[in-house]
Write a protein that holds these residues in place. Structure first.
Motif, PDB file in Angstrom:
ATOM      1  N   ILE A 174      43.895  -2.319 -19.243  1.00 18.87           N
ATOM      2  CA  ILE A 174      43.284  -3.444 -19.973  1.00 18.87           C
ATOM      3  C   ILE A 174      43.027  -3.099 -21.447  1.00 18.87           C
ATOM      4  CG2 ILE A 174      42.301  -4.593 -17.953  1.00 18.87           C
ATOM      5  CD1 ILE A 174      39.584  -3.435 -18.667  1.00 18.87           C
ATOM      6  N   ILE A 175      42.975  -1.800 -21.756  1.00 18.39           N
ATOM      7  CA  ILE A 175      42.824  -1.386 -23.160  1.00 18.39           C
ATOM      8  C   ILE A 175      44.193  -1.252 -23.842  1.00 18.39           C
ATOM      9  CG2 ILE A 175      42.033   0.457 -24.716  1.00 18.39           C
ATOM     10  CD1 ILE A 175      39.879   1.072 -22.517  1.00 18.39           C
ATOM     11  N   PHE A 176      45.101  -0.530 -23.200  1.00 16.72           N
ATOM     12  CA  PHE A 176      46.367  -0.171 -23.842  1.00 16.72           C
ATOM     13  C   PHE A 176      47.344  -1.341 -23.986  1.00 16.72           C
ATOM     14  CE2 PHE A 176      47.004   4.698 -23.754  1.00 16.72           C
ATOM     15  CZ  PHE A 176      45.682   4.907 -24.103  1.00 16.72           C
ATOM     16  N   TYR A 177      47.448  -2.211 -22.969  1.00 17.74           N
ATOM     17  CA  TYR A 177      48.444  -3.285 -23.050  1.00 17.74           C
ATOM     18  C   TYR A 177      48.261  -4.149 -24.301  1.00 17.74           C
ATOM     19  CZ  TYR A 177      51.332  -2.826 -18.866  1.00 17.74           C
ATOM     20  OH  TYR A 177      52.259  -2.401 -17.949  1.00 17.74           O
ATOM     21  N   PRO A 178      47.045  -4.660 -24.561  1.00 17.16           N
ATOM     22  CA  PRO A 178      46.907  -5.454 -25.797  1.00 17.16           C
ATOM     23  C   PRO A 178      46.878  -4.608 -27.067  1.00 17.16           C
ATOM     24  CG  PRO A 178      44.828  -5.422 -24.578  1.00 17.16           C
ATOM     25  CD  PRO A 178      45.842  -4.722 -23.727  1.00 17.16           C
ATOM     26  N   LEU A 179      46.272  -3.413 -27.002  1.00 18.43           N
ATOM     27  CA  LEU A 179      46.121  -2.586 -28.202  1.00 18.43           C
ATOM     28  C   LEU A 179      47.471  -2.129 -28.746  1.00 18.43           C
ATOM     29  CD1 LEU A 179      44.130  -1.202 -30.161  1.00 18.43           C
ATOM     30  CD2 LEU A 179      44.110   0.761 -28.602  1.00 18.43           C
ATOM     31  N   TYR A 180      48.372  -1.702 -27.841  1.00 22.65           N
ATOM     32  CA  TYR A 180      49.678  -1.195 -28.276  1.00 22.65           C
ATOM     33  C   TYR A 180      50.809  -2.175 -27.973  1.00 22.65           C
ATOM     34  CZ  TYR A 180      46.951   3.024 -28.839  1.00 22.65           C
ATOM     35  OH  TYR A 180      45.987   3.911 -29.228  1.00 22.65           O
ATOM     36  N   ARG A 181      50.445  -3.414 -27.609  1.00 22.71           N
ATOM     37  CA  ARG A 181      51.430  -4.468 -27.324  1.00 22.71           C
ATOM     38  C   ARG A 181      52.587  -3.927 -26.480  1.00 22.71           C
ATOM     39  NH1 ARG A 181      53.457  -6.561 -32.488  1.00 22.71           N
ATOM     40  NH2 ARG A 181      54.551  -8.033 -31.167  1.00 22.71           N
ATOM     41  N   ILE A 182      52.225  -3.366 -25.329  1.00 21.62           N
ATOM     42  CA  ILE A 182      53.217  -2.692 -24.484  1.00 21.62           C
ATOM     43  C   ILE A 182      54.153  -3.701 -23.823  1.00 21.62           C
ATOM     44  CG2 ILE A 182      53.540  -1.282 -22.407  1.00 21.62           C
ATOM     45  CD1 ILE A 182      50.913   0.162 -23.169  1.00 21.62           C
ATOM     46  N   LYS A 183      55.444  -3.438 -23.996  1.00 19.53           N
ATOM     47  CA  LYS A 183      56.494  -4.236 -23.357  1.00 19.53           C
ATOM     48  C   LYS A 183      57.216  -3.314 -22.379  1.00 19.53           C
ATOM     49  CE  LYS A 183      60.795  -6.648 -24.399  1.00 19.53           C
ATOM     50  NZ  LYS A 183      61.808  -6.890 -25.429  1.00 19.53           N
ATOM     51  N   GLU A 240      54.941   3.987 -32.031  1.00 27.34           N
ATOM     52  CA  GLU A 240      54.115   5.031 -32.651  1.00 27.34           C
ATOM     53  C   GLU A 240      52.662   4.979 -32.214  1.00 27.34           C
ATOM     54  OE1 GLU A 240      54.659   5.187 -36.902  1.00 27.34           O
ATOM     55  OE2 GLU A 240      56.735   4.560 -36.702  1.00 27.34           O
ATOM     56  N   TYR A 241      52.356   4.140 -31.231  1.00 30.62           N
ATOM     57  CA  TYR A 241      50.974   3.968 -30.761  1.00 30.62           C
ATOM     58  C   TYR A 241      50.031   3.614 -31.916  1.00 30.62           C
ATOM     59  CZ  TYR A 241      52.463   6.047 -26.318  1.00 30.62           C
ATOM     60  OH  TYR A 241      53.088   6.322 -25.132  1.00 30.62           O
ATOM     61  N   LYS A 242      50.517   2.752 -32.803  1.00 31.31           N
ATOM     62  CA  LYS A 242      49.645   2.232 -33.848  1.00 31.31           C
ATOM     63  C   LYS A 242      49.037   0.944 -33.307  1.00 31.31           C
ATOM     64  CE  LYS A 242      51.882   4.107 -37.917  1.00 31.31           C
ATOM     65  NZ  LYS A 242      52.832   3.875 -38.996  1.00 31.31           N
ATOM     66  N   PRO A 243      47.728   0.750 -33.491  1.00 27.41           N
ATOM     67  CA  PRO A 243      47.109  -0.464 -32.955  1.00 27.41           C
ATOM     68  C   PRO A 243      47.844  -1.727 -33.381  1.00 27.41           C
ATOM     69  CG  PRO A 243      45.419   1.035 -33.720  1.00 27.41           C
ATOM     70  CD  PRO A 243      46.742   1.629 -34.129  1.00 27.41           C
ATOM     71  N   PHE A 244      48.140  -2.552 -32.356  1.00 28.37           N
ATOM     72  CA  PHE A 244      48.769  -3.868 -32.509  1.00 28.37           C
ATOM     73  C   PHE A 244      50.214  -3.820 -33.008  1.00 28.37           C
ATOM     74  CE2 PHE A 244      44.154  -4.252 -33.261  1.00 28.37           C
ATOM     75  CZ  PHE A 244      43.834  -4.786 -32.016  1.00 28.37           C
ATOM     76  N   SER A 245      50.832  -2.615 -32.992  1.00 31.39           N
ATOM     77  CA  SER A 245      52.279  -2.559 -33.227  1.00 31.39           C
ATOM     78  C   SER A 245      52.935  -2.357 -31.859  1.00 31.39           C
ATOM     79  CB  SER A 245      52.646  -1.419 -34.176  1.00 31.39           C
ATOM     80  OG  SER A 245      52.356  -0.176 -33.587  1.00 31.39           O
ATOM     81  N   LYS A 246      54.166  -2.814 -31.705  1.00 30.35           N
ATOM     82  CA  LYS A 246      54.812  -2.854 -30.392  1.00 30.35           C
ATOM     83  C   LYS A 246      55.194  -1.467 -29.871  1.00 30.35           C
ATOM     84  CE  LYS A 246      59.034  -4.422 -29.443  1.00 30.35           C
ATOM     85  NZ  LYS A 246      60.198  -5.285 -29.318  1.00 30.35           N
ATOM     86  N   THR A 247      54.948  -1.257 -28.584  1.00 32.82           N
ATOM     87  CA  THR A 247      55.414  -0.055 -27.877  1.00 32.82           C
ATOM     88  C   THR A 247      56.270  -0.521 -26.704  1.00 32.82           C
ATOM     89  OG1 THR A 247      53.382   1.132 -28.461  1.00 32.82           O
ATOM     90  CG2 THR A 247      54.696   2.041 -26.648  1.00 32.82           C
ATOM     91  N   THR A 248      57.487  -0.012 -26.636  1.00 34.02           N
ATOM     92  CA  THR A 248      58.398  -0.372 -25.545  1.00 34.02           C
ATOM     93  C   THR A 248      58.508   0.784 -24.565  1.00 34.02           C
ATOM     94  OG1 THR A 248      59.693  -1.794 -27.020  1.00 34.02           O
ATOM     95  CG2 THR A 248      60.779  -1.070 -24.988  1.00 34.02           C
ATOM     96  N   VAL A 249      58.399   0.472 -23.285  1.00 30.12           N
ATOM     97  CA  VAL A 249      58.620   1.456 -22.223  1.00 30.12           C
ATOM     98  C   VAL A 249      59.759   0.928 -21.369  1.00 30.12           C
ATOM     99  CG1 VAL A 249      57.609   2.731 -20.290  1.00 30.12           C
ATOM    100  CG2 VAL A 249      56.160   2.044 -22.215  1.00 30.12           C
TER     101      VAL A 249
END
Length: 193
Positions: A12-21, A146-155
């Motif tokens: 609940i913290i990481f998905y919105p913070l790092y916009r995980i796709k 890059e795990y920058k707040p509110f920038s996209k992270t793709t897995v």
């Protein structure tokens, strides 16, 4: 119990913070032994692979972390186990194989350490050892961002590798590790933009 709770809180913290796709989660088999192999760019990688996978995952963690009483108990509670880096740690190898023999999931970072530049590095042979010595399916994974707040992270999870061919051809652990890293590179090239 602790694993599920920690996973929920981190998600609940990481998905919105790092916009995980997440891409290709369906490539992870729902049962049987699995090794998920990912590139390594941050200390956040284990929890991110943990929350984006459909399986509970056991990761190796630096042995020194288990020497801190509270942290050590927490790591054991979230299914981590210690490894002494820079040595052929037989206990860690046994623990990893036992996890796979019991039909569970092992999470490994073939490079062995974080990449300072974000570039993919050379793999160590440990991941190849686990792939060849077990009956596990190997699922490559790449983390891009890059795990920058509110920038996209793709897995992205790739299709399971056919490790049986390598087992039958008596491939070395080094060759197996290289093949796994090549699959991670392919995933990176597909999803980097």
């Amino acid at each position: 119990m602790l694993y599920k709770f920690a996973r929920f809180v981190i998600a609940i913290i990481f998905y919105p913070l790092y916009r995980i796709k997440v891409i290709g989660k369906e490539n992870i088999p729902e049962s049987g032994p699995v090794i998920i192999c990912s590139n390594h760019i941050s200390n956040f990688d284990p929890p991110v692979v943990g929350i984006t996978s459909n399986r509970d995952i056991s990761f190796m963690a630096k042995g020194e972390l288990f020497e801190k009483p509270l942290l050590g108990r927490l790591l054991i509670g979230i299914k981590a186990f210690p490894v002494r880096r820079g040595l052929a740690d037989r206990n860690a190898l046994r623990n990893g194989l036992k996890i796979l023999e019991e039909g569970h999931t092992l999470g490994l970072f073939p490079e062995g350490t974080r990449s300072k530049t974000g570039e993919l590095g050379k793999p160590l042979s440990g991941v190849g050892f686990f792939a060849l010595r077990s009956k596990a399916v190997v699922v490559p994974c790449v983390i891009i961002g890059e795990y920058k707040p509110f920038s996209k992270t793709t897995v992205a999870y790739g299709k399971p590798m056919n490790v049986n061919t390598y087992r039958e051809n008596k491939a070395s652990a080094k060759d197996m590790s290289e093949a796994i890293m090549e699959e991670i590179r392919n995933l990176y090239d597909i999803h980097k933009n």
